[in-house]
Every structure is written in structure tokens, then in C-alpha cells.
Design a protein around this motif. Sequence first.
Motif, short mmCIF file in Angstrom:
data_model
loop_
_atom_site.label_atom_id
_atom_site.label_comp_id
_atom_site.label_asym_id
_atom_site.label_seq_id
_atom_site.Cartn_x
_atom_site.Cartn_y
_atom_site.Cartn_z
N ALA A 71 70.34 13.47 95.39
CA ALA A 71 69.00 13.71 95.56
C ALA A 71 68.19 13.41 94.23
O ALA A 71 68.72 13.13 93.42
CB ALA A 71 68.87 15.28 95.68
N ASP A 72 66.77 13.05 94.57
CA ASP A 72 66.12 12.84 93.51
C ASP A 72 66.03 13.88 92.24
O ASP A 72 66.47 15.28 92.84
CB ASP A 72 64.70 12.61 93.84
N GLU A 73 65.82 13.76 91.06
CA GLU A 73 66.02 14.77 90.00
C GLU A 73 65.12 15.89 90.18
O GLU A 73 65.49 16.95 90.15
CB GLU A 73 65.63 14.23 88.67
N ASP A 74 63.71 15.67 90.67
CA ASP A 74 62.96 16.75 90.89
C ASP A 74 63.24 17.66 92.14
O ASP A 74 63.07 18.75 91.96
CB ASP A 74 61.33 16.25 91.44
N VAL A 75 63.91 17.15 93.12
CA VAL A 75 64.48 18.04 94.13
C VAL A 75 65.71 18.67 93.55
O VAL A 75 65.67 19.87 93.83
CB VAL A 75 65.03 17.03 95.32
N LEU A 76 66.53 17.96 92.90
CA LEU A 76 67.69 18.94 92.05
C LEU A 76 67.20 19.89 91.34
O LEU A 76 67.68 21.12 91.41
CB LEU A 76 68.64 17.92 91.27
N GLU A 77 66.11 19.62 90.54
CA GLU A 77 65.60 20.76 89.82
C GLU A 77 65.07 22.03 90.55
O GLU A 77 65.28 23.09 90.21
CB GLU A 77 64.39 20.18 88.90
N ARG A 78 64.58 21.63 91.68
CA ARG A 78 63.93 22.64 92.49
C ARG A 78 65.11 23.58 93.13
O ARG A 78 64.91 24.68 93.11
CB ARG A 78 63.12 22.37 93.65
N ILE A 79 66.07 22.94 93.41
CA ILE A 79 66.98 23.52 94.23
C ILE A 79 67.94 24.69 93.02
O ILE A 79 68.15 25.69 93.12
CB ILE A 79 68.06 22.50 94.42
N ARG A 80 68.10 23.94 91.80
CA ARG A 80 68.78 24.86 90.77
C ARG A 80 67.80 26.01 90.65
O ARG A 80 68.00 27.11 90.20
CB ARG A 80 68.97 23.92 89.47
N ALA A 81 66.60 25.72 90.31
CA ALA A 81 65.51 26.89 89.93
C ALA A 81 65.55 27.81 91.11
O ALA A 81 65.42 29.09 90.66
CB ALA A 81 64.07 26.06 89.80
N SER A 82 65.61 27.64 92.35
CA SER A 82 65.58 28.36 93.30
C SER A 82 66.83 29.43 93.25
O SER A 82 66.70 30.64 93.38
CB SER A 82 65.49 27.76 94.58
N TRP A 83 67.94 28.98 92.72
CA TRP A 83 69.17 29.70 92.60
C TRP A 83 68.91 30.59 91.33
O TRP A 83 69.00 31.92 91.32
CB TRP A 83 70.35 29.00 92.58
N TYR A 84 68.56 29.98 90.25
CA TYR A 84 68.56 30.50 88.93
C TYR A 84 67.57 31.61 88.99
O TYR A 84 67.81 32.86 88.33
CB TYR A 84 68.30 29.66 88.00
N HIS A 85 66.26 31.59 89.61
CA HIS A 85 65.44 32.24 89.41
C HIS A 85 65.28 33.66 90.41
O HIS A 85 64.41 34.32 90.53
CB HIS A 85 63.97 31.61 89.28
#
Length: 135
Positions: A71-85
Motif C-alpha cells: 500500500a502507499d505510505e500514506d495509507v499505511l500510516e493511516r492504518i497504523r494510526a487507526s490501531w494505535y490511537h
Amino acid sequence: MAQRPERKKSTLGAAHPIEHQNNSQPAAAEPMVIEESRVLQASDAGKEQAERLIGSERAKPKVQPKGAFYADEDVLERIRASWYHTPTTSGEREASFSDFLREAALDRMTRREKSYNDGKPFPPVPSGRIARGRR
């Protein structure tokens, strides 16, 4: 003037790593074996899948394979952030990021089985059969 308290000493402080290796050979690490049904029991989708697998031949223990996706880096960042936050107190946050991804995939798998295969599992596809990379 008050004296400082004496430093606590570790019980491992006297152990010598090289001598320890020579005295006793460590046991060989065994691969982690996880029953597929136990891994899947963490979610509602997984519970349904686990119930189907318990009586079948596929319920035997196996080494858990690894999966990956691109996946694109911005999509991966959003996925990680949704779990983390997601607050740990919400009852929605999985124990690990891997659990989060697995739960999402199981949810999607269950919906597709209901939509396209009358709720039954699709025939298995062996590893390596699906082409790798982007399309």
C-alpha cells in the motif's frame, strides 16, 4: 549527611555468558505452532470460522504463515494510526497490530463468503499460487 542506599545487585551479575554456553547447550528453538481455531476465536467472524474448522481436517495444528500486502505510505500510516490511537479501554483495540490486520481480513473474508459462496468457505488456494506484486 545521609548515606546513599547500597546498590541492588542483579542475580545475573555473576553469570558469565561464554562459560554458560560451554557448560550447557541451549535447547533448539521449536517453531511456534498455533491451532488455527484458537487464532480465529478472537473475533465474531473468527468464532464462526473456528466452529466450521473444529470438526474438519483443516483444524489440525500448523505453523502460522506470514502474510503481507502493499500500500502507499500514506495509507499505511493511516492504518497504523487507526490501531494505535484506538483507546485500549474501548474494548475495540486488538492486542497487537498483527491482530488488527488479521481481524480486518477475517471480517472481509466472512462478508465475501456470505455474498459469493452461501456463507461456506471457498476452496483453499495453496501458497505461491497467487501472483505477487501490484496489478
